[in-house]
Design an enzyme around this catalytic site. Structure first.
Site, mmCIF file in Angstrom:
data_model
loop_
_atom_site.group_PDB
_atom_site.id
_atom_site.type_symbol
_atom_site.label_atom_id
_atom_site.label_comp_id
_atom_site.label_asym_id
_atom_site.label_seq_id
_atom_site.Cartn_x
_atom_site.Cartn_y
_atom_site.Cartn_z
ATOM 1 N N HIS A 48 54.229 45.308 -31.608
ATOM 2 C CA HIS A 48 53.298 46.431 -31.790
ATOM 3 C C HIS A 48 52.722 46.888 -30.462
ATOM 4 C CE1 HIS A 48 50.098 48.951 -33.279
ATOM 5 N NE2 HIS A 48 49.184 48.146 -32.747
ATOM 6 N N HIS A 72 45.010 46.703 -25.939
ATOM 7 C CA HIS A 72 43.971 47.281 -26.806
ATOM 8 C C HIS A 72 43.491 46.367 -27.933
ATOM 9 C CE1 HIS A 72 47.342 48.394 -29.545
ATOM 10 N NE2 HIS A 72 46.425 48.370 -30.475
ATOM 11 N N GLU A 76 39.664 42.226 -29.734
ATOM 12 C CA GLU A 76 39.398 42.171 -31.163
ATOM 13 C C GLU A 76 40.116 41.015 -31.857
ATOM 14 O OE1 GLU A 76 39.275 45.227 -34.983
ATOM 15 O OE2 GLU A 76 40.538 45.695 -33.254
ATOM 16 N N ASP A 77 41.325 40.707 -31.426
ATOM 17 C CA ASP A 77 42.174 39.782 -32.189
ATOM 18 C C ASP A 77 42.472 38.449 -31.514
ATOM 19 O OD1 ASP A 77 42.296 41.719 -34.133
ATOM 20 O OD2 ASP A 77 44.241 42.493 -33.493
ATOM 21 N N ASP A 138 48.498 53.867 -31.403
ATOM 22 C CA ASP A 138 48.360 52.653 -32.206
ATOM 23 C C ASP A 138 48.594 52.967 -33.685
ATOM 24 O OD1 ASP A 138 47.330 49.998 -33.054
ATOM 25 O OD2 ASP A 138 45.554 51.124 -33.650
#
Length: 227
Positions: A48, A72, A76-77, A138
């Site tokens: 991705h 990006h 967050e992940d 995205d």
């Protein structure tokens, strides 16, 4: 299949050695940060991120934006922090990554009035147009792989795409991307209409093929007669 960093760099014209090194560094950093993470499809999560980086490069975005696109989802992940991004890549890339992270909290809730508020929030939250472009790239790849997402999530994501992302792309003058998003979301939101459209297209394609075959035979006969 993960797009290699060389393919991403290959999309950029007249790239300097410093910019090439920046993209390679961001690619490797994202790869390490998301090591072991997978998508719904079972593919490495890096598929991705690399796809987003490639799309940004193909759009003609600058290396800084491409690097931020690769990174990006890191804050967050993964265990990566904003301090880590700042230390490794500086304030500008941190600003872009942080902006995309904040936009990730925008969610579709199904009313026109709320959607308009979300669109305004989308634009207001993004103090730099590059943040929106990264988020659109995205979303485009997420829509391209939506068939792997659990069915209960597909409709929400597709509606969100039509109601939030498509208008934003339109307002930015990104017609090609807007059309791609619309085409990808349409079958999920309007399955009956999509089936009817596909039936019409298939019918026309069949008629066109029959016409081409008749013309081919006529031309072949005339050519034979002419030696």
């Amino acid at each position: 299949m993960v797009i290699g960093v060389d393919k991403i760099i290959g999309q950029i014209r007249n790239i300097s050695e410093a910019d090439k090194l920046l993209i390679e560094k961001a690619y490797k950093y994202a790869e390490q940060a998301h090591s072991g993470h997978t998508r719904y499809s079972g593919e490495p999560y890096m598929t991705h991120l690399a796809a987003v980086g490639y799309k940004l490069a193909a759009m003609g975005m600058q290396p800084t934006t491409i690097a931020a696109g690769l990174l990006h989802d890191s804050v967050e992940d993964t265990d990566v922090t904003t301090d880590d991004i700042q230390l490794e890549f500086g304030d500008e890339i941190l600003f872009l990554v942080d902006g995309v992270t904040k936009l990730s909290s925008v969610r579709y809730h199904g009313t026109d009035r709320h959607n308009e508020s979300l669109r305004k929030l989308f634009v207001a939250t993004s103090q730099d147009i590059r943040v929106l472009i990264i988020k659109l790239a995205d979303r485009l790849h997420n829509m391209e792989t939506l068939n792997h997402v659990p069915p209960e999530k597909q409709l929400r994501i597709a509606r969100e795409t039509l109601e939030i992302y498509v208008p934003v792309a339109h307002r930015l003058g990104m017609g090609k991307l807007r059309k791609e998003l619309e085409d990808l979301a349409f079958p999920y939101v309007y399955p009956d209409e999509a089936n009817r459209v596909q039936t019409v297209l298939n019918s026309r394609a069949k008629k066109n093929e029959e016409l081409r075959e008749r013309e081919r035979k006529t031309l072949q006969k005339r050519l034979a007669e002419s030696g």
